[in-house]
Design an enzyme around this catalytic site. Structure first.
Site, PDB file in Angstrom:
ATOM      1  N   GLY A   7     -36.810 -17.377  -7.777  1.00  0.00           N
ATOM      2  CA  GLY A   7     -36.781 -17.770  -6.377  1.00  0.00           C
ATOM      3  C   GLY A   7     -37.720 -16.955  -5.515  1.00  0.00           C
ATOM      4  O   GLY A   7     -38.847 -16.636  -5.910  1.00  0.00           O
ATOM      5  N   CYS A   8     -37.241 -16.571  -4.326  1.00  0.00           N
ATOM      6  CA  CYS A   8     -38.092 -15.876  -3.359  1.00  0.00           C
ATOM      7  C   CYS A   8     -38.568 -14.510  -3.850  1.00  0.00           C
ATOM      8  O   CYS A   8     -39.567 -13.990  -3.347  1.00  0.00           O
ATOM      9  CB  CYS A   8     -37.355 -15.717  -2.039  1.00  0.00           C
ATOM     10  SG  CYS A   8     -37.126 -17.267  -1.129  1.00  0.00           S
ATOM     11  N   ALA A   9     -37.865 -13.922  -4.800  1.00  0.00           N
ATOM     12  CA  ALA A   9     -38.301 -12.631  -5.342  1.00  0.00           C
ATOM     13  C   ALA A   9     -39.407 -12.785  -6.367  1.00  0.00           C
ATOM     14  O   ALA A   9     -39.970 -11.779  -6.821  1.00  0.00           O
ATOM     15  CB  ALA A   9     -37.113 -11.902  -5.978  1.00  0.00           C
ATOM     16  N   GLY A  10     -39.737 -14.006  -6.744  1.00  0.00           N
ATOM     17  CA  GLY A  10     -40.649 -14.247  -7.853  1.00  0.00           C
ATOM     18  C   GLY A  10     -42.044 -13.694  -7.678  1.00  0.00           C
ATOM     19  O   GLY A  10     -42.680 -13.303  -8.656  1.00  0.00           O
TER      20      GLY A  10
ATOM     21  N   LEU B 120     -36.927 -10.196  -1.594  1.00  0.00           N
ATOM     22  CA  LEU B 120     -35.521 -10.410  -1.899  1.00  0.00           C
ATOM     23  C   LEU B 120     -35.358 -11.818  -2.457  1.00  0.00           C
ATOM     24  O   LEU B 120     -36.010 -12.756  -1.998  1.00  0.00           O
ATOM     25  CB  LEU B 120     -34.668 -10.252  -0.640  1.00  0.00           C
ATOM     26  CG  LEU B 120     -34.627  -8.861  -0.004  1.00  0.00           C
ATOM     27  CD1 LEU B 120     -34.021  -8.949   1.398  1.00  0.00           C
ATOM     28  CD2 LEU B 120     -33.834  -7.900  -0.871  1.00  0.00           C
TER      29      LEU B 120
END
Length: 349
Positions: A140-143, A334
């Protein structure tokens, strides 16, 4: 520990532009009748800090209910196009032809592709047939941060090899019109589509060196962010408590991630953060005791592109590097898990 250099960085977005005014009007038409207090909730569009976003399809495509098959077809077409374009631009900037790429790391969580995107790209880019493929789903956004950290570890483990890293997300394909909830409303105000690519190699010949990476995952936080499987595709899970969580937890998490490297928050010249949303950026500034407005490039990327999930922090890095990176930066994001991810970046400037 031998440093790994980022030799290049390319960003790419789809051609279909959506203004925030158009996004609000479209959401009102498509899902407004599912919220008795839609007009009150619609304040999220004005407060998101976004002016424009780019979408995989023209806005009218989203007005009709779409099956999982239709969403997947759109993902395979558009994500692959963005992947190929960003990868070619990154390899050209690095001066590393496709035939010299040894490993490809692909980060994507907004669609399912088996064979994965880099395998499909081999029909359009002349990679060697023995290139190592590392497709990663679920970050997700941490990728952007976690995937870049993984790519740097692979480069460090194989000195002299060239690693191509590509992150591509089509968040807009998760739009639901049949039974939208508040998380869907927020996502229509926040998320866009995009891709970013880098070429990495061990050594010090790039525009910046990755000298460390770290992650922290909190237990019992699976409901903060992610996907849930639904008949029509992937439905967004998005907890409104994310800014509160970031404000409370981010400082200690950053201290824990930096300490094994002999660093403290005060040693960092520039934090480069994934702008999950305007309130999240505010929360990170507060947690890290940064001057209000310090994360200026984060707000610029959010304004121009929205939250594109994994690639977004690389768009932010690109803006900072064009102005000149300081000696020590920390890139962070995050994402689902709930996880904080960071990379330590050093350059000679």
């Amino acid at each position: 520990m031998q440093p790994v250099s980022i030799l290049s960085l390319a960003t790419e977005t789809p051609s279909h532009i959506l203004t925030q005014t158009e996004a609000l009007a479209t959401a009102r038409d498509l899902i407004g009748d599912q919220f008795s207090d839609f007009e009150r909730l619609a304040a999220v569009y004005a407060n998101a800090g976004i002016q424009t976003r780019q979408l995989a399809r023209p806005v009218d495509w989203y007005r009709s209910p779409r099956s999982f098959l239709e969403r997947t077809d759109a993902y395979l077409e558009v994500a692959l196009d963005l992947w190929v374009t960003a990868a070619i631009r990154a390899m050209d900037e690095a001066g590393v032809p496709a035939g010299r790429i040894d490993t490809i790391v692909t980060i994507s969580s907004t669609g399912i592709a088996t064979p994965s995107l880099e395998a499909r790209a081999m029909a359009r880019i002349a990679f060697r047939n023995d290139v190592a493929r590392v497709p990663v789903f679920g970050l997700g956004c941490a990728g952007g941060a976690t995937g870049l950290g993984l790519a740097s570890k692979l480069a460090r483990a194989t000195p002299g090899s060239a690693i191509l890293f590509v992150a591509v997300e089509l968040c807009s394909l998760a739009l639901r019109t049949d039974r939208a909830d508040k998380a869907d409303l927020v996502s229509t105000a926040l998320f866009g589509d995009g891709a970013a690519a880098c070429v990495l190699r061990s050594g010090e010949d790039g525009f910046v060196q990755i000298t460390g990476s770290a992650e922290k995952t909190w237990s019992d936080t699976l409901d903060i962010m992610g996907w849930q499987a639904e008949p029509t595709g992937l439905g967004v899970v998005l907890n409104r408590a994310i800014p509160v969580f970031a404000r409370k937890e981010m400082r200690q998490a950053m201290q824990e991630m930096l300490a094994p490297q002999g660093l403290a928050i005060e040693d960092v010249d520039q934090f480069i953060c994934h702008p999950g949303g305007a309130k999240v950026v505010d929360a990170i500034e507060s947690a890290l005791a940064l001057n209000q407005g310090a994360l200026v490039k984060e707000r610029e990327v959010l304004r121009d592109h929205g939250n594109m999930s994994a690639p977004t922090v690389l768009f932010v890095l690109d803006r900072y590097r064009r102005e000149g990176l300081p000696k020590l930066s920390v890139l962070s994001a995050l994402g689902p898990g709930f996880t904080a991810s960071s990379l330590t970046l050093r350059c000679a400037a």
